[in-house]
Design an enzyme around this catalytic site. Structure first.
Site, PDB file in Angstrom:
ATOM      1  N   PHE A  15      15.489  19.875  -1.467  1.00  0.00           N
ATOM      2  CA  PHE A  15      14.082  19.514  -1.666  1.00  0.00           C
ATOM      3  C   PHE A  15      13.800  18.117  -1.085  1.00  0.00           C
ATOM      4  O   PHE A  15      12.760  17.886  -0.466  1.00  0.00           O
ATOM      5  CB  PHE A  15      13.774  19.560  -3.179  1.00  0.00           C
ATOM      6  CG  PHE A  15      12.455  18.964  -3.560  1.00  0.00           C
ATOM      7  CD1 PHE A  15      11.269  19.626  -3.282  1.00  0.00           C
ATOM      8  CD2 PHE A  15      12.393  17.718  -4.173  1.00  0.00           C
ATOM      9  CE1 PHE A  15      10.046  19.073  -3.622  1.00  0.00           C
ATOM     10  CE2 PHE A  15      11.173  17.152  -4.520  1.00  0.00           C
ATOM     11  CZ  PHE A  15       9.991  17.839  -4.242  1.00  0.00           C
ATOM     12  N   ARG A  23     -10.350   5.322   9.074  1.00  0.00           N
ATOM     13  CA  ARG A  23      -9.411   4.845   8.050  1.00  0.00           C
ATOM     14  C   ARG A  23      -8.321   4.096   8.783  1.00  0.00           C
ATOM     15  O   ARG A  23      -7.788   4.597   9.776  1.00  0.00           O
ATOM     16  CB  ARG A  23      -8.813   6.032   7.288  1.00  0.00           C
ATOM     17  CG  ARG A  23      -9.802   6.676   6.360  1.00  0.00           C
ATOM     18  CD  ARG A  23      -9.183   7.779   5.589  1.00  0.00           C
ATOM     19  NE  ARG A  23      -8.475   8.708   6.453  1.00  0.00           N
ATOM     20  CZ  ARG A  23      -7.870   9.805   6.016  1.00  0.00           C
ATOM     21  NH1 ARG A  23      -7.865  10.075   4.751  1.00  0.00           N
ATOM     22  NH2 ARG A  23      -7.248  10.610   6.844  1.00  0.00           N
ATOM     23  N   TYR A  69       0.842  -1.209   0.000  1.00  0.00           N
ATOM     24  CA  TYR A  69       0.000   0.000   0.000  1.00  0.00           C
ATOM     25  C   TYR A  69       0.880   1.264   0.000  1.00  0.00           C
ATOM     26  O   TYR A  69       0.651   2.185  -0.779  1.00  0.00           O
ATOM     27  CB  TYR A  69      -0.962  -0.013   1.209  1.00  0.00           C
ATOM     28  CG  TYR A  69      -1.765   1.260   1.277  1.00  0.00           C
ATOM     29  CD1 TYR A  69      -2.813   1.480   0.375  1.00  0.00           C
ATOM     30  CD2 TYR A  69      -1.444   2.268   2.184  1.00  0.00           C
ATOM     31  CE1 TYR A  69      -3.523   2.678   0.381  1.00  0.00           C
ATOM     32  CE2 TYR A  69      -2.144   3.470   2.204  1.00  0.00           C
ATOM     33  CZ  TYR A  69      -3.177   3.667   1.309  1.00  0.00           C
ATOM     34  OH  TYR A  69      -3.865   4.849   1.308  1.00  0.00           O
ATOM     35  N   ARG A  84       1.992   8.855  12.916  1.00  0.00           N
ATOM     36  CA  ARG A  84       1.631  10.131  13.557  1.00  0.00           C
ATOM     37  C   ARG A  84       0.121  10.388  13.519  1.00  0.00           C
ATOM     38  O   ARG A  84      -0.463  10.898  14.465  1.00  0.00           O
ATOM     39  CB  ARG A  84       2.375  11.250  12.818  1.00  0.00           C
ATOM     40  CG  ARG A  84       2.213  12.622  13.395  1.00  0.00           C
ATOM     41  CD  ARG A  84       2.556  13.662  12.341  1.00  0.00           C
ATOM     42  NE  ARG A  84       1.713  13.514  11.143  1.00  0.00           N
ATOM     43  CZ  ARG A  84       1.937  14.130   9.996  1.00  0.00           C
ATOM     44  NH1 ARG A  84       2.980  14.903   9.853  1.00  0.00           N
ATOM     45  NH2 ARG A  84       1.132  13.960   8.957  1.00  0.00           N
TER      46      ARG A  84
HETATM   47  C1  IN0 Z   1       6.145  14.337  -1.619  1.00  0.00           C
HETATM   48  C2  IN0 Z   1       7.210  14.235  -0.580  1.00  0.00           C
HETATM   49  C3  IN0 Z   1       8.634  14.204  -1.110  1.00  0.00           C
HETATM   50  C4  IN0 Z   1       9.383  15.333  -1.159  1.00  0.00           C
HETATM   51  C5  IN0 Z   1      10.713  15.272  -1.588  1.00  0.00           C
HETATM   52  C6  IN0 Z   1      11.270  14.101  -2.010  1.00  0.00           C
HETATM   53  C7  IN0 Z   1      10.535  12.932  -1.983  1.00  0.00           C
HETATM   54  C8  IN0 Z   1      11.108  11.719  -2.398  1.00  0.00           C
HETATM   55  C9  IN0 Z   1      10.372  10.559  -2.356  1.00  0.00           C
HETATM   56  C10 IN0 Z   1       9.049  10.579  -1.950  1.00  0.00           C
HETATM   57  C11 IN0 Z   1       8.456  11.761  -1.531  1.00  0.00           C
HETATM   58  C12 IN0 Z   1       9.180  12.944  -1.538  1.00  0.00           C
HETATM   59  O1  IN0 Z   1       7.155  15.232   0.410  1.00  0.00           O
HETATM   60  C13 IN0 Z   1       5.890  15.639   0.903  1.00  0.00           C
HETATM   61  C14 IN0 Z   1       6.100  16.515   2.128  1.00  0.00           C
HETATM   62  C15 IN0 Z   1       4.800  17.143   2.576  1.00  0.00           C
HETATM   63  O2  IN0 Z   1       3.893  17.309   1.838  1.00  0.00           O
HETATM   64  N1  IN0 Z   1       4.698  17.444   3.852  1.00  0.00           N
HETATM   65  C16 IN0 Z   1       3.506  17.977   4.485  1.00  0.00           C
HETATM   66  C17 IN0 Z   1       3.660  17.861   5.946  1.00  0.00           C
HETATM   67  C18 IN0 Z   1       2.935  16.715   6.524  1.00  0.00           C
HETATM   68  O3  IN0 Z   1       3.006  16.620   7.719  1.00  0.00           O
HETATM   69  O4  IN0 Z   1       2.273  15.960   5.810  1.00  0.00           O
HETATM   70  C19 IN0 Z   1       3.286  19.429   4.214  1.00  0.00           C
HETATM   71  O5  IN0 Z   1       2.161  19.901   4.461  1.00  0.00           O
HETATM   72  O6  IN0 Z   1       4.184  20.115   3.745  1.00  0.00           O
HETATM   73  C20 IN0 Z   1       4.958  14.490   1.167  1.00  0.00           C
HETATM   74  O7  IN0 Z   1       4.637  14.210   2.326  1.00  0.00           O
HETATM   75  N2  IN0 Z   1       4.459  13.780   0.091  1.00  0.00           N
HETATM   76  C21 IN0 Z   1       4.803  14.069  -1.243  1.00  0.00           C
HETATM   77  C22 IN0 Z   1       3.790  14.090  -2.219  1.00  0.00           C
HETATM   78  C23 IN0 Z   1       4.075  14.438  -3.522  1.00  0.00           C
HETATM   79  C24 IN0 Z   1       5.401  14.769  -3.849  1.00  0.00           C
HETATM   80 CL1  IN0 Z   1       5.719  15.264  -5.471  1.00  0.00          CL
HETATM   81  C25 IN0 Z   1       6.436  14.730  -2.919  1.00  0.00           C
HETATM   82  C26 IN0 Z   1       3.412  12.739   0.347  1.00  0.00           C
HETATM   83  C27 IN0 Z   1       3.894  11.266   0.456  1.00  0.00           C
HETATM   84  C28 IN0 Z   1       2.635  10.412   0.552  1.00  0.00           C
HETATM   85  C29 IN0 Z   1       4.715  11.029   1.705  1.00  0.00           C
HETATM   86  C30 IN0 Z   1       4.701  10.848  -0.753  1.00  0.00           C
END
Ligand code: IN0
Length: 436
Positions: free
Chosen positions: A287, A227, A170, A214
């Site tokens: 990043f 969920r 998942y 969390r």
């Molecule tokens: C992300 C990821 C992310 C950023 C950078 C490099 C990555 C490499 C591999 C996989 C994911 C990567 O970062 C975000 C961060 C984020 O959104 N943080 C939240 C805070 C929080 O508490 O949730 C915020 O509000 O800023 C991330 O969590 N995800 C994400 C989604 C799309 C992209 Cl393009 C990059 C979500 C997830 C599910 C963890 C992949």
């Protein structure tokens, strides 16, 4: 609330300046929104749904930033469809499976979600318009990942996360694939070599497993239906039902289950360090690194912490501001990973059923940091700076506070009322001085 924030600042004076600078950076990016309406919508939306992500994305060059922004919004839209419990499964499944085609169609529309997510869905044509302007190489990556993620989400609509293998599967669909996609976007930009799928997957799993741990309470209390992402294979060792963990009488088992989950997430730490150490572009590095440091910090905070079952456990905003300011290269990452894993290690109790495994993963992470050979100097400098900052703050507080407090005499400075006034006035004066 305001008073609590002030006490936090008094306790952590080193947070103050990074917090102010972060606020200013957010205000700056809110002003710098592009002129064309579809790009203005996309960047405006990004800031609304995730302020911190909107900030870290700013460091990327324009072409890559636009691709990552659209990738993020497309995935958020897919997530909104998956999350909306009011949409029946027979309608939801085909939307998820065909989402990769809808992104090419400016006339496609499906209303669901709430608040900002509803706006994102209602105006998805603007995201499609921006997507169609991206270079073909970026479009292909986004399409491919959206197709695979949509199919994976659809598979889990009618299936619970039973085993640890299901849990990994998942998390691969919803986060590991994001890692694979980002690695391909970085490669398409010409700035990075193509990372392996396995390391890219671990980057996503480390973040997603941290979120799932969390967000236990938020997910279990979700209305109209809970969920559940914690795998039965883990929680069934500690409770008959996952929701039983939130009740006070099950606290000991709940914390043991939590520690089991954190231990499982820690397994990806070493891969994440490896992935980040292979990056070449400083902007892409930052990043990627900032969310990873936040994740290990959150895991350290959650470990052995019953508060996960009582409310929201989040890192101090000041600490997250410090992390985003102070992360620029691999030695910074090693230092942060080492510090947070030490914090977690100190919380491991001998009688915890997974103590040995948790210590083993901590050891693996710490060994990787030590092997880098950069640890001692950087970590030592950071610690000295923090201590100096604390001493300076408390000294200047003692000297300045009586002057700040109107009519305060040194003898009366110790009274509670005066202290409260000084505590409120001091940071304000400090802020005013700094802003000048
Ligand atoms: C992300 C990821 C992310 C950023 C950078 C490099 C990555 C490499 C591999 C996989 C994911 C990567 O970062 C975000 C961060 C984020 O959104 N943080 C939240 C805070 C929080 O508490 O949730 C915020 O509000 O800023 C991330 O969590 N995800 C994400 C989604 C799309 C992209 Cl393009 C990059 C979500 C997830 C599910 C963890 C992949």
């Amino acid at each position: 609330m305001v008073l609590r924030s002030l006490w936090t600042i008094i306790d952590h004076p080193e947070d103050l300046m990074p917090l102010v600078r972060l606020k200013m950076a957010v205000a700056r990016i809110e002003k710098e929104i592009p002129a064309e309406p579809h790009w203005a919508f996309c960047y405006g939306m990004l800031t609304k749904v995730s302020r911190s992500f909107a900030l870290v994305i700013q460091q990327l060059c324009t072409e890559l930033r636009n691709a990552v922004c659209i990738f993020y919004l497309v995935l958020r839209a897919l997530d909104t469809v998956e999350d909306d419990t009011s949409v029946p499964s027979d309608i939801k499944v085909p939307i998820l499976q065909l989402f990769h085609q809808h992104i090419y169609d400016k006339n496609w529309h499906f209303s669901c979600g709430t608040k900002d997510y509803k706006v994102l869905m209602d105006k998805f044509d603007l995201v499609s318009t921006a997507f169609l302007e991206l270079d073909r190489s970026y479009q292909e990556v986004i399409e491919d990942i959206t197709r695979r993620m949509g199919a994976g989400m659809a598979k889990f609509i009618c299936k619970e996360v039973e085993t640890v293998e299901d849990y990994d599967e998942y998390c691969h669909y919803v986060a590991g694939l994001v890692g694979l996609g980002l690695s391909k976007l970085f490669h398409a930009s010409g700035l990075e070599d193509l990372a392996s799928d396995s390391l890219s997957n671990s980057m996503g799993l480390f973040l997603q497993k941290t979120n799932i741990i969390r967000d236990y309470l938020e997910d279990i209390n979700e209305i109209p239906k809970s969920r559940m992402f914690w795998p039965r294979q883990i929680w069934s060792k500690y409770a008959n039902k996952l929701e039983d963990l939130k009740f006070e009488e099950n606290s000991i088992n709940a914390v043991q289950c939590l520690n089991d989950m954190v231990t499982n997430a820690l397994m990806h730490g070493e891969d994440c360090l490896q992935y980040m150490s292979n990056l070449r572009s400083p902007a892409i590095f930052r990043f990627c690194a900032i969310p990873q440091i936040m994740a290990i910090g959150t895991l350290a905070l959650c470990y052995n912490n019953i508060e996960v079952f009582r409310g929201v456990v989040k890192m101090r905003r000041g600490l997250t501001a410090q992390i985003s300011e102070q992360t620029s290269d691999m030695p910074d990452v090693y230092c942060a990973f080492y510090e947070f894993s030490s914090m977690l290690k100190d919380k491991v109790e001998e009688n915890d059923p997974n103590a040995a495994l948790a210590l083993k993963y901590v050891e693996t992470i710490q060994q990787a940091c030590i092997k880098s050979g950069t640890l001692n100097k950087r970590c030592f400098q950071a610690k000295v700076l923090k201590i100096c900052c604390k001493i300076l703050f408390s000294l200047s507080y003692k000297m300045l506070a009586p002057c700040v407090c109107f009519k305060a005499e040194v003898s009366r400075f110790d009274s509670l009322k005066t202290k409260v006034i000084c505590t409120i006035a001091y940071p304000i004066v400090l802020l005013m001085l700094w802003c000048k």
